[in-house]
Every structure is written in C-alpha cells, then in structure tokens.
Design a protein around this motif. Structure first.
Motif: not given
Length: 225
Positions: A1-14, A17-24, A167-172
């Motif tokens: 299970m791909v688990c992302v919990k309360n993920l935040s990342f910023r450079l000059q700005k956010i 923003n608090d991403i939570t995601l679960s992928i089986e 899993v294959t994830i495609i941004s498009t």
C-alpha cells in the motif's frame, strides 16, 4: 500500500498542502490530473525520493522509476549502447525486457538516438522507462508533445509493458485522448487532492459525463491561487 500522510512541501510558497493518499498497487494505471501549478510534478518528485525536505510521511512506494518531462537519454549513444550503460547504472534495468520492448517497436538498436525524430525520441524515453523492473512507474506529461498516431503507439506500449503488480501514475492534460487508459483518477488543485476514485465509481457518481467533463465539474468551484 502506497501511503502518503499529511505531506506538505514548500519553496517560496506552499506547493503541496497536507496531502493524504493511499493507493493499493494492483497493476492499475492512475491519472494524476490538475491545472498547471497544482503540485503534480512536485508530488511525483517526492514519491520518487528526489525531493526529501518535506513535512509528513511517505511509505511503501517501493522501487520507483520516474519519466520526467524533459529529455535525459544521451543522444550521442545508440540504443544498444544505452542498454549497456543503463545496465551498469541501474540495478532495476532488465536487459531481457529491453530487448523485448525494442523488438516490439521494431527499432534499429544500432542507430544513434540523435538521428530519431522528436516523436520517436518520446517513444524511446517511455520505452526505456518500462525496461525497469519496479513497483511504481511515474510518468510526467509523457504524451504532451507527440502527434495522435505516436500517442496511440505510446498508450499501447504502456498497456502492454506496465507493471501488473505495482502501480503506474501518469500526469497529463490530455484527458480526452487517454481516458480509456485509466483505472483510477486523482484530481489535484492548489497543492491539495480534491478527489481520488476509480473511473467506474466516477462514472456512476457523474452519469452521462466524460472523464474530461467530470474533471471540469470537480474543478469548477475551486479557487485558483
């Protein structure tokens, strides 16, 4: 299970923003959709462990191979020379699978990368990605600059050689051209995940709408920062 919990990342700005995601992982192809600046590429870079100074937790992504939105294959080499190079650099590179994929594409393995057209180079980059034995493939706008015929070839390549257990994830942005490829969809906007669902469940929730129309409907009332 791909688990992302309360993920935040910023450079000059956010950016995230608090991403939570679960992928089986079960061999599915997931569309990562959102307007420019929504955080799609940043999320992929975090999942690929290229960005490490983030808040939150990312677990169980497994072995990852990222296809970035820029060229990275040395153009002064032949395909066969790239086989040898990648086999030395990556422990995930499967030479037998590489031979199978490039035989399927019927490409001359002794031809210089630089001699291929832009569309053919897109095919080469995708093909080399799929030569890796990994748990997670990440494709960032893989079909943005190709003609419709080449796009169909690349879609067929993904379907034939993707992982059947990961899993294959495609941004498009090409939702209409690729909607039959996807099993699940993640909608992003302003660094947040608006929705993660299977395509059949989306069609049940939004009867009569195409995936492109559903994307527009979900984003219709989202303010753009």
């Amino acid at each position: 299970m791909v688990c992302v919990k309360n993920l935040s990342f910023r450079l000059q700005k956010i950016i995230l923003n608090d991403i939570t995601l679960s992928i089986e992982p079960k061999g599915q192809i997931i569309a990562l959709l959102g307007p420019n600046g929504s955080g799609k590429t940043t999320l992929m870079n975090v999942l690929a462990d290229l960005y490490q100074k983030y808040e939150g937790n990312v677990h169980d992504v497994g072995k990852v191979q990222l296809l970035p939105d820029y060229a990275y294959i040395p153009e002064d080499l032949t395909i066969r020379e790239c086989f040898n190079l990648f086999g030395q650099v990556y422990d995930t590179f499967n030479i037998e699978k590489a031979i199978q994929i490039f035989s399927y594409l019927n490409l001359n393995q002794d031809q210089l990368i630089s001699s291929y057209s832009k569309g053919m180079k897109e095919q080469l980059h995708l093909a080399f990605l799929l030569c890796h034995d990994v748990d997670t493939y990440l494709l960032d706008e893989p079909l943005a600059a190709v003609d419709p015929l080449t796009r169909d070839i690349l879609i067929d390549l993904i379907m034939k050689f993707k992982t059947n257990s990961g899993v294959t994830i495609i941004s498009t942005h090409l939702i209409q051209d690729m909607d039959k490829l996807f099993d699940e969809v993640i909608f992003m906007s302003n660094g947040k995940i608006l929705l993660h669902n299977s395509v059949p469940q989306l069609f049940e929730k939004y009867p009569g709408l195409s995936l492109d129309d559903i994307y527009k409907e979900v984003n219709r009332n989202v303010p753009f920062n």
